[in-house]
Design an enzyme around this catalytic site. Sequence first.
Site, PDB file in Angstrom:
ATOM      1  CG  ASP A  85      -1.872   0.935   1.255  1.00  0.00           C
ATOM      2  OD1 ASP A  85      -1.977   2.138   0.374  1.00  0.00           O
ATOM      3  OD2 ASP A  85      -3.127   0.687   1.876  1.00  0.00           O
ATOM      4  CG  ASP A  96      -4.263   5.574  -0.009  1.00  0.00           C
ATOM      5  OD1 ASP A  96      -3.711   4.637  -0.005  1.00  0.00           O
ATOM      6  OD2 ASP A  96      -5.070   5.597   0.757  1.00  0.00           O
ATOM      7  CG  HIS A 163      -9.503   7.177   2.901  1.00  0.00           C
ATOM      8  ND1 HIS A 163      -8.898   7.745   2.106  1.00  0.00           N
ATOM      9  CD2 HIS A 163      -8.925   5.951   2.916  1.00  0.00           C
ATOM     10  CE1 HIS A 163      -7.645   7.338   1.887  1.00  0.00           C
ATOM     11  NE2 HIS A 163      -7.751   6.002   2.085  1.00  0.00           N
ATOM     12  CG  HIS A 171      -7.661   8.143   6.411  1.00  0.00           C
ATOM     13  ND1 HIS A 171      -6.548   7.822   7.297  1.00  0.00           N
ATOM     14  CD2 HIS A 171      -7.632   7.314   5.271  1.00  0.00           C
ATOM     15  CE1 HIS A 171      -6.284   6.659   6.653  1.00  0.00           C
ATOM     16  NE2 HIS A 171      -6.594   6.566   5.642  1.00  0.00           N
ATOM     17  CD  GLU A 196      -8.217   1.952   1.972  1.00  0.00           C
ATOM     18  OE1 GLU A 196      -7.213   0.825   2.435  1.00  0.00           O
ATOM     19  OE2 GLU A 196      -8.106   2.905   2.212  1.00  0.00           O
ATOM     20  CD  GLU A 288      -6.197   2.560  -0.688  1.00  0.00           C
ATOM     21  OE1 GLU A 288      -4.980   1.937  -0.278  1.00  0.00           O
ATOM     22  OE2 GLU A 288      -6.844   3.711  -0.326  1.00  0.00           O
TER      23      GLU A 288
HETATM   24 MN    MN Z   1      -3.736   2.895   1.007  1.00  0.00          MN
HETATM   25 MN    MN Z   2      -6.374   4.423   1.687  1.00  0.00          MN
END
Ligand code: MN
Ligand code: MN
Length: 307
Positions: A85, A96, A163, A171, A196, A288
Amino acid sequence: MEQEILDAYVKAGKIAGQALDYGCTLIVEGASMLEVLEQIEAKILALGGDFAFPPQISLNDVAAHYCAGPDEETVFKKGDVAKLDLGVHIDGYVADTARTVVIPTGDAEEDKKLELLKEASKAALEAALKLAKPGTPLVEIGKAIEKEIKSRGFNPVVNLSGHGLGKFVIHDSPSVPNFEAPTNEVLHEDQAIAIEPFASTGAGMIYESANATIYAVQETRPVRSPMTREVLKTIVGYNGLPFTKRWLVAKHGPGKTAMALRELKNLGVLHEYPPLPDKAHGLVSQHEHTVIVKDEPIVTTRSSKNR
Ligand code: MN
Ligand code: MN
């Protein structure tokens, strides 16, 4: 959305996607987690990105937030379910993205099960991305994710969610559920969101464990110790985004870093992000992407190797 902002999101996404492709090729039996993370960090910088948060590799029952410490000795082994990640930002606009890599065991039946687990979170993500349009109720995204994962015999992790993303904020609202959660919220045009899904062979619920190596500033307070102030100066340079202990150790050495982190935690300056294992210690997969909500959703982190 202003063109300049969209361009920054797209650029961050392109770098993140390339770094993820690269990183996934490095996760093989016998490789050192620490060295792999260092290579991924170097790649992100070489591509012209900045870190939105430290790249992380969470193994097996750990769903998220495992980042190698300065003395990390983990070596990848057969049967590992690795979630890479990573986050990149351009001028604060964040990408992200995450993907699961399974290291084959050599046992055909066992490997088939692991691939199915990997496929579950991937299919869930793809189903959700198609819904990332203005007006979609968030519950519909959660429902689609839950359906893909449960139909393959796994549990979605219900207390982790996607998010919103903001400038220097990783976030933000809205929370994007991984199951049919009770929410009346709908998506709006031009929202940047990370979706995700996590699929688990266990409880589908994570808990906060100990020994965090990831931190972020939650509140600035006056600090007296000159040594801690020196370390804090580096931390302030991360613009409120998460960082890892290893980065501080590289700059300030282990002793000063440990002391400063202890003081800053005690003062309430830092928030810790400990590793998040599944409650029943089942195996967990994750995929994600970052997407800009449009009638034709823009998946910024999609790369050539990740249809
Ligand atoms: Mn992530
Ligand atoms: Mn994330």
